[in-house]
Write a protein that holds these residues in place. Structure first.
Motif, PDB file in Angstrom:
ATOM      1  N   VAL A  57     -11.001  20.893  13.869  1.00 51.18           N
ATOM      2  CA  VAL A  57      -9.835  21.129  14.716  1.00 51.18           C
ATOM      3  C   VAL A  57      -9.325  22.375  15.052  1.00 51.18           C
ATOM      4  O   VAL A  57      -8.742  22.684  15.897  1.00 51.18           O
ATOM      5  CB  VAL A  57      -8.723  20.394  13.662  1.00 51.18           C
ATOM      6  N   TYR A  58      -9.829  23.274  14.046  1.00 51.50           N
ATOM      7  CA  TYR A  58      -9.695  24.882  14.267  1.00 51.50           C
ATOM      8  C   TYR A  58     -10.166  25.341  15.691  1.00 51.50           C
ATOM      9  O   TYR A  58      -9.901  25.793  16.385  1.00 51.50           O
ATOM     10  CB  TYR A  58      -9.923  25.664  13.139  1.00 51.50           C
ATOM     11  N   ASP A  59     -11.791  25.055  15.738  1.00 52.51           N
ATOM     12  CA  ASP A  59     -12.399  25.455  16.930  1.00 52.51           C
ATOM     13  C   ASP A  59     -12.014  24.749  17.890  1.00 52.51           C
ATOM     14  O   ASP A  59     -12.175  25.236  19.107  1.00 52.51           O
ATOM     15  CB  ASP A  59     -13.933  25.431  16.699  1.00 52.51           C
ATOM     16  N   LEU A  60     -11.712  23.482  17.881  1.00 53.44           N
ATOM     17  CA  LEU A  60     -11.248  22.604  19.016  1.00 53.44           C
ATOM     18  C   LEU A  60      -9.728  23.234  19.644  1.00 53.44           C
ATOM     19  O   LEU A  60      -9.412  22.848  20.644  1.00 53.44           O
ATOM     20  CB  LEU A  60     -10.945  21.399  18.714  1.00 53.44           C
ATOM     21  N   GLY A  61      -9.096  24.261  18.924  1.00 47.69           N
ATOM     22  CA  GLY A  61      -7.879  24.681  19.497  1.00 47.69           C
ATOM     23  C   GLY A  61      -6.691  23.975  19.142  1.00 47.69           C
ATOM     24  O   GLY A  61      -5.721  24.186  19.921  1.00 47.69           O
ATOM     25  N   LEU A  62      -6.757  23.179  18.247  1.00 42.86           N
ATOM     26  CA  LEU A  62      -5.524  22.243  17.812  1.00 42.86           C
ATOM     27  C   LEU A  62      -4.586  23.073  17.010  1.00 42.86           C
ATOM     28  O   LEU A  62      -3.352  22.677  16.988  1.00 42.86           O
ATOM     29  CB  LEU A  62      -6.010  20.866  17.341  1.00 42.86           C
ATOM     30  N   ILE A  63      -5.120  24.116  16.061  1.00 41.21           N
ATOM     31  CA  ILE A  63      -4.119  24.790  15.225  1.00 41.21           C
ATOM     32  C   ILE A  63      -3.604  25.948  15.886  1.00 41.21           C
ATOM     33  O   ILE A  63      -4.216  26.889  16.480  1.00 41.21           O
ATOM     34  CB  ILE A  63      -4.820  25.269  13.955  1.00 41.21           C
ATOM     35  N   TYR A  64      -2.190  25.908  16.241  1.00 37.74           N
ATOM     36  CA  TYR A  64      -1.579  27.043  17.026  1.00 37.74           C
ATOM     37  C   TYR A  64      -1.222  28.079  15.876  1.00 37.74           C
ATOM     38  O   TYR A  64      -1.215  29.200  16.455  1.00 37.74           O
ATOM     39  CB  TYR A  64      -0.277  26.576  17.567  1.00 37.74           C
ATOM     40  N   ASN A  65      -0.818  27.607  14.765  1.00 36.75           N
ATOM     41  CA  ASN A  65      -0.453  28.685  13.903  1.00 36.75           C
ATOM     42  C   ASN A  65      -0.409  28.262  12.409  1.00 36.75           C
ATOM     43  O   ASN A  65      -0.171  27.175  12.000  1.00 36.75           O
ATOM     44  CB  ASN A  65       0.994  29.159  14.116  1.00 36.75           C
ATOM     45  N   VAL A  66      -0.568  29.059  11.313  1.00 35.92           N
ATOM     46  CA  VAL A  66      -0.758  28.956   9.914  1.00 35.92           C
ATOM     47  C   VAL A  66      -0.176  30.102   9.242  1.00 35.92           C
ATOM     48  O   VAL A  66      -0.294  31.350   9.476  1.00 35.92           O
ATOM     49  CB  VAL A  66      -2.128  28.806   9.417  1.00 35.92           C
ATOM     50  N   ASP A  67       0.846  29.709   8.348  1.00 38.26           N
ATOM     51  CA  ASP A  67       1.614  30.703   7.784  1.00 38.26           C
ATOM     52  C   ASP A  67       1.770  30.155   6.433  1.00 38.26           C
ATOM     53  O   ASP A  67       2.033  28.964   6.131  1.00 38.26           O
ATOM     54  CB  ASP A  67       2.758  31.537   8.292  1.00 38.26           C
ATOM     55  N   ILE A  68       2.337  31.173   5.554  1.00 44.78           N
ATOM     56  CA  ILE A  68       2.886  30.678   4.071  1.00 44.78           C
ATOM     57  C   ILE A  68       4.140  31.609   4.020  1.00 44.78           C
ATOM     58  O   ILE A  68       4.212  32.651   3.975  1.00 44.78           O
ATOM     59  CB  ILE A  68       1.875  30.926   3.025  1.00 44.78           C
ATOM     60  N   LYS A  71      -8.914  22.571  27.295  1.00 46.89           N
ATOM     61  CA  LYS A  71     -10.142  22.794  26.939  1.00 46.89           C
ATOM     62  C   LYS A  71     -10.182  24.246  26.799  1.00 46.89           C
ATOM     63  O   LYS A  71     -11.332  24.782  25.979  1.00 46.89           O
ATOM     64  CB  LYS A  71     -11.149  22.165  27.646  1.00 46.89           C
ATOM     65  N   SER A  72      -9.468  25.079  27.408  1.00 49.35           N
ATOM     66  CA  SER A  72      -9.606  26.524  27.335  1.00 49.35           C
ATOM     67  C   SER A  72      -9.264  27.157  25.865  1.00 49.35           C
ATOM     68  O   SER A  72      -9.469  28.244  25.587  1.00 49.35           O
ATOM     69  CB  SER A  72      -8.705  27.397  28.610  1.00 49.35           C
ATOM     70  N   MET A  73      -8.663  26.342  25.298  1.00 46.83           N
ATOM     71  CA  MET A  73      -8.152  26.592  23.790  1.00 46.83           C
ATOM     72  C   MET A  73      -9.289  26.545  22.787  1.00 46.83           C
ATOM     73  O   MET A  73      -8.955  27.095  21.866  1.00 46.83           O
ATOM     74  CB  MET A  73      -6.960  25.825  23.573  1.00 46.83           C
ATOM     75  N   MET A  74     -10.255  25.900  23.098  1.00 46.81           N
ATOM     76  CA  MET A  74     -11.388  25.707  22.360  1.00 46.81           C
ATOM     77  C   MET A  74     -12.269  27.103  22.184  1.00 46.81           C
ATOM     78  O   MET A  74     -12.298  28.154  22.994  1.00 46.81           O
ATOM     79  CB  MET A  74     -12.437  24.786  22.863  1.00 46.81           C
ATOM     80  N   SER A  75     -12.874  27.399  20.939  1.00 46.55           N
ATOM     81  CA  SER A  75     -13.455  28.540  20.725  1.00 46.55           C
ATOM     82  C   SER A  75     -14.841  28.454  21.829  1.00 46.55           C
ATOM     83  O   SER A  75     -15.106  27.362  22.290  1.00 46.55           O
ATOM     84  CB  SER A  75     -14.164  28.638  19.204  1.00 46.55           C
ATOM     85  N   GLU A  76     -15.467  29.590  21.877  1.00 47.42           N
ATOM     86  CA  GLU A  76     -16.538  29.747  22.776  1.00 47.42           C
ATOM     87  C   GLU A  76     -17.737  28.776  22.047  1.00 47.42           C
ATOM     88  O   GLU A  76     -18.210  27.794  23.046  1.00 47.42           O
ATOM     89  CB  GLU A  76     -17.310  31.219  22.852  1.00 47.42           C
ATOM     90  N   GLU A  77     -17.881  28.601  20.754  1.00 46.85           N
ATOM     91  CA  GLU A  77     -18.851  27.688  20.138  1.00 46.85           C
ATOM     92  C   GLU A  77     -18.514  26.431  20.375  1.00 46.85           C
ATOM     93  O   GLU A  77     -19.480  25.392  20.573  1.00 46.85           O
ATOM     94  CB  GLU A  77     -18.819  28.075  18.409  1.00 46.85           C
ATOM     95  N   ALA A  78     -17.076  25.791  20.422  1.00 41.50           N
ATOM     96  CA  ALA A  78     -16.937  24.583  20.632  1.00 41.50           C
ATOM     97  C   ALA A  78     -17.206  24.104  22.181  1.00 41.50           C
ATOM     98  O   ALA A  78     -17.696  23.081  22.264  1.00 41.50           O
ATOM     99  CB  ALA A  78     -15.515  24.123  20.152  1.00 41.50           C
ATOM    100  N   ARG A  79     -16.832  24.983  22.982  1.00 40.95           N
ATOM    101  CA  ARG A  79     -17.243  24.716  24.287  1.00 40.95           C
ATOM    102  C   ARG A  79     -18.533  24.582  24.605  1.00 40.95           C
ATOM    103  O   ARG A  79     -18.985  23.653  25.459  1.00 40.95           O
ATOM    104  CB  ARG A  79     -16.791  25.635  25.122  1.00 40.95           C
ATOM    105  N   LEU A  80     -19.475  25.367  23.847  1.00 45.92           N
ATOM    106  CA  LEU A  80     -20.675  25.249  24.060  1.00 45.92           C
ATOM    107  C   LEU A  80     -21.612  24.003  23.400  1.00 45.92           C
ATOM    108  O   LEU A  80     -22.152  23.286  24.193  1.00 45.92           O
ATOM    109  CB  LEU A  80     -21.488  26.504  23.253  1.00 45.92           C
ATOM    110  N   GLU A  81     -21.086  23.492  22.386  1.00 47.64           N
ATOM    111  CA  GLU A  81     -21.317  22.468  21.530  1.00 47.64           C
ATOM    112  C   GLU A  81     -20.991  21.149  22.439  1.00 47.64           C
ATOM    113  O   GLU A  81     -21.699  20.379  22.645  1.00 47.64           O
ATOM    114  CB  GLU A  81     -20.642  22.314  20.282  1.00 47.64           C
ATOM    115  N   LEU A  82     -19.833  21.218  23.111  1.00 46.04           N
ATOM    116  CA  LEU A  82     -19.585  20.096  24.033  1.00 46.04           C
ATOM    117  C   LEU A  82     -19.845  20.257  25.510  1.00 46.04           C
ATOM    118  O   LEU A  82     -19.667  19.231  26.253  1.00 46.04           O
ATOM    119  CB  LEU A  82     -17.997  20.081  23.987  1.00 46.04           C
ATOM    120  N   GLY A  83     -20.802  21.222  25.907  1.00 47.60           N
ATOM    121  CA  GLY A  83     -21.241  21.329  27.231  1.00 47.60           C
ATOM    122  C   GLY A  83     -20.097  21.739  28.264  1.00 47.60           C
ATOM    123  O   GLY A  83     -20.540  21.168  29.362  1.00 47.60           O
TER     124      GLY A  83
END
Length: 101
Positions: free
Chosen positions: A24-35, A87-99
């Motif tokens: 989910v992180y590399d897919l770009g679904l996580i916009y923010n994490v804080d504590i 799909k532009s929100m995905m990491s480069e690794e995720a975009r490569l993995e999904l072609g």
């Protein structure tokens, strides 16, 4: 930055969308994490589509991943569709993995 945030992000990289073989992180679904000052992890996320059939599973898995970090007392996962995911929100690794190159 709070080290627990890094630990949460590392755990989120182990949470996979059941319909897409990318975390989910590399897919770009996580916009923010804080504590916050009460040791509550606040996670702002989106979905690949508003009608995602696995939303409950994803939110539960994300909550568990964050709660497993020492010092996190509570987790709040908030869904948003602004900005909408693409799909532009995905990491480069995720975009490569999904072609997507």
């Amino acid at each position: 930055m709070d080290k627990r945030i890094d630990l949460i992000i590392n755990n989120l990289k182990e949470v996979y969308d059941p319909e897409i073989p990318v975390n989910v992180y590399d897919l770009g679904l996580i916009y923010n994490v804080d504590i916050d000052e009460n040791n509550q992890a606040n996670i702002l996320m989106t979905l690949t589509a508003p009608g995602c059939p696995v939303v409950d599973v994803l939110v539960d898995d994300i909550t568990q991943a964050a709660q497993s970090v020492d010092g996190v007392e509570k987790v709040d996962v908030e869904l948003t569709f602004e900005p909408p995911w693409d799909k532009s929100m995905m990491s480069e690794e995720a975009r490569l993995e999904l072609g997507f190159f």
